[in-house]
Design a protein around this motif. Structure first.
Motif, PDB file in Angstrom:
ATOM      1  N   ARG A 128       0.824  -1.199   0.000  1.00 45.25           N
ATOM      2  CA  ARG A 128       0.000   0.000   0.000  1.00 45.25           C
ATOM      3  C   ARG A 128       0.863   1.255   0.000  1.00 45.25           C
ATOM      4  N   ARG A 129       0.204   2.410  -0.089  1.00 43.56           N
ATOM      5  CA  ARG A 129       0.881   3.697   0.041  1.00 43.56           C
ATOM      6  C   ARG A 129       0.349   4.388   1.291  1.00 43.56           C
ATOM      7  N   SER A 130       1.060   5.405   1.751  1.00 40.50           N
ATOM      8  CA  SER A 130       0.746   5.995   3.042  1.00 40.50           C
ATOM      9  C   SER A 130       0.615   7.507   2.968  1.00 40.50           C
ATOM     10  N   GLU A 178       4.899   7.877   2.727  1.00 39.53           N
ATOM     11  CA  GLU A 178       5.634   7.597   1.492  1.00 39.53           C
ATOM     12  C   GLU A 178       4.684   7.419   0.307  1.00 39.53           C
ATOM     13  N   HIS A 179       5.026   8.074  -0.793  1.00 38.31           N
ATOM     14  CA  HIS A 179       4.277   7.980  -2.041  1.00 38.31           C
ATOM     15  C   HIS A 179       2.860   8.524  -1.908  1.00 38.31           C
ATOM     16  N   GLY A 180       2.609   9.282  -0.858  1.00 39.82           N
ATOM     17  CA  GLY A 180       1.255   9.798  -0.665  1.00 39.82           C
ATOM     18  C   GLY A 180       0.819  10.757  -1.748  1.00 39.82           C
ATOM     19  N   GLN A 196       5.091  12.267   1.589  1.00 42.80           N
ATOM     20  CA  GLN A 196       6.395  12.523   0.993  1.00 42.80           C
ATOM     21  C   GLN A 196       6.203  12.721  -0.503  1.00 42.80           C
ATOM     22  N   GLY A 197       7.076  13.507  -1.100  1.00 37.90           N
ATOM     23  CA  GLY A 197       7.035  13.701  -2.536  1.00 37.90           C
ATOM     24  C   GLY A 197       6.305  14.963  -2.891  1.00 37.90           C
ATOM     25  N   ALA A 198       6.672  15.559  -3.984  1.00 41.57           N
ATOM     26  CA  ALA A 198       6.052  16.793  -4.424  1.00 41.57           C
ATOM     27  C   ALA A 198       4.663  16.497  -4.966  1.00 41.57           C
ATOM     28  N   ALA A 199       3.760  17.417  -4.750  1.00 41.98           N
ATOM     29  CA  ALA A 199       2.399  17.285  -5.264  1.00 41.98           C
ATOM     30  C   ALA A 199       2.354  17.681  -6.726  1.00 41.98           C
TER      31      ALA A 199
END
Length: 387
Positions: free
Chosen positions: A60-62, A357-359, A384-387
């Motif tokens: 899954r992703r979080s 992560e990977h949200g 985490q990660g840019a939108a």
């Protein structure tokens, strides 16, 4: 494409059976987004030495949310609006107090399958009490039948009966059934999965045996509980064990032949008074060779005999290797997704995500545009990660 491709699941962080149910859905291709707390809870589940590698959290992703804040709860509802399934494992009433209970969720998303995983169930005099697997299977009646001898205390089994078989797997079955109902034009609904009831269902055969007079409630005194000498495990000369289970007469005859006991003057297979003599003969025979030697001796046999493998040994067995029953994910050996689908095979799972992560990618995949993602961020949703 996997069998559940296109199904979206919102999972609320928990331990044990709820995450296992979500893992099963993720293994089959569902897009599972887990709502984690911003910081790992300090008193959730058993204490671990060193880092915790959570195989059950794979696939899954979080995103992270502090659900104690009103804005964060609104962000959760925005995710729920776009989901097909919700999975939560809090005590009864917790989601309602957060404003995320079935009434609120189904008002926003009438087609939602709302999966609830608890030990005692959502109702009943024990519903609000804490507990763990051992307590739930005790109340189900199943624990009473697990033990080494009639006068011995019940044996503590691995927590597969309550947490996973009677819990997470029951939840997954219920969720999938409710999804079929929705796909057939029905409304969304609540799936109330209780480990006590799931464990009882796993033991359904024994209620039938009991009612027919074919089951004694004394532990280790029956055919399938270690009472019968031909349904047990036996120590080998190197300290290993072989499992033995030839219930049928023709398979039992093959066992005796392979052990060199075909001509021994043993009591008949189902003569209970003769079981001690049969057990002594089997113990003496298996003690003459190593586990690997006996495995070779029974290769290709229908005597219903197999070596007792450790967790670390099981992935290396030839049968498991040929079928690909285990996979390695980021250096961690673990069971492969199951069951097998001929037309839509499950993919190799991803490791458990870190918090958030990977949200951002998950939100985009769920159809949130940049403006909506920024609004969710302002409401407390972290990733985490840019939108």
């Amino acid at each position: 494409m996997s069998v559940l491709s296109g199904i979206r699941v919102v999972e609320f962080e928990a331990i044990g059976p709820g995450p296992f149910g979500a893992m099963l859905l993720a293994d089959m291709g569902a897009d599972v987004v887990r709502i984690d707390r911003p910081v790992a809870p300090g008193d959730l589940g058993p204490k671990m030495e060193g880092p915790r590698i959570n195989v059950v959290g794979r696939g899954r992703r979080s995103v992270t949310l502090d659900l104690k804040k009103r804005e964060a709860r609104e962000a959760a509802l925005a995710l729920i609006e776009r989901a097909d399934v919700l999975i939560e494992g809090f005590r009864p009433g917790t989601m309602e107090r957060l404003g995320l209970g079935p009434d609120a969720a189904l008002a926003r998303n009438p087609k939602l399958v709302y999966g609830r995983m608890t030990g005692w169930g959502q109702t009943g005099p024990m519903a609000d009490r804490a507990g763990h697997d051992l307590n739930y299977i005790a109340l189900s009646g199943v624990l009473s039948g697990i033990g080494a001898a009639p006068d011995a205390k019940p044996t503590v089994p691995l927590n597969v009966v309550g947490d996973y078989g009677g819990g997470g797997m029951l939840l997954a079955v219920g969720v999938l059934a409710a999804l079929v109902n929705v796909k057939n034009g029905g409304a969304g609904q609540v799936v109330d999965a209780a480990m006590t009831e799931g464990a009882a269902q796993l033991g359904a055969i024994f209620w039938g045996l009991l009612a027919s007079g074919n089951w004694r409630e004394e532990r280790a005194s029956n055919m399938l509980d270690g009472g019968a000498p031909w349904y047990d495990s036996y120590r080998t000369s190197d300290g290993g064990y072989m499992s033995v289970g030839p219930v049928e007469g023709r398979f039992y005859a093959e066992l005796l032949e392979k052990l060199g006991l075909a001509d021994a003057a043993l009591p008949s297979q189902h003569d209970r008074k003769g079981w001690p003599a049969i057990r002594a003969a089997l113990e003496a025979a298996f003690a003459k060779r190593t586990r690997d030697e006996w495995s070779q001796a029974f290769e290709g046999s229908d005597a219903c005999v197999a070596p007792v493998l450790s967790f670390s040994e099981a992935p290396g067995h030839p049968h498991n290797r040929v079928r690909g029953s285990f996979v390695e994910v980021d250096g961690v050996m673990q069971p492969a997704p199951a069951p097998r689908f001929s037309a839509t095979p499950s993919a190799v799972p991803r490791r458990e995500p870190a918090r958030g992560e990977h949200g951002a990618a998950a939100l985009r995949d769920w159809g949130f545009d940049a403006e909506a993602i920024d609004r969710l961020r302002l409401q407390g949703l972290g990733f985490q990660g840019a939108a």
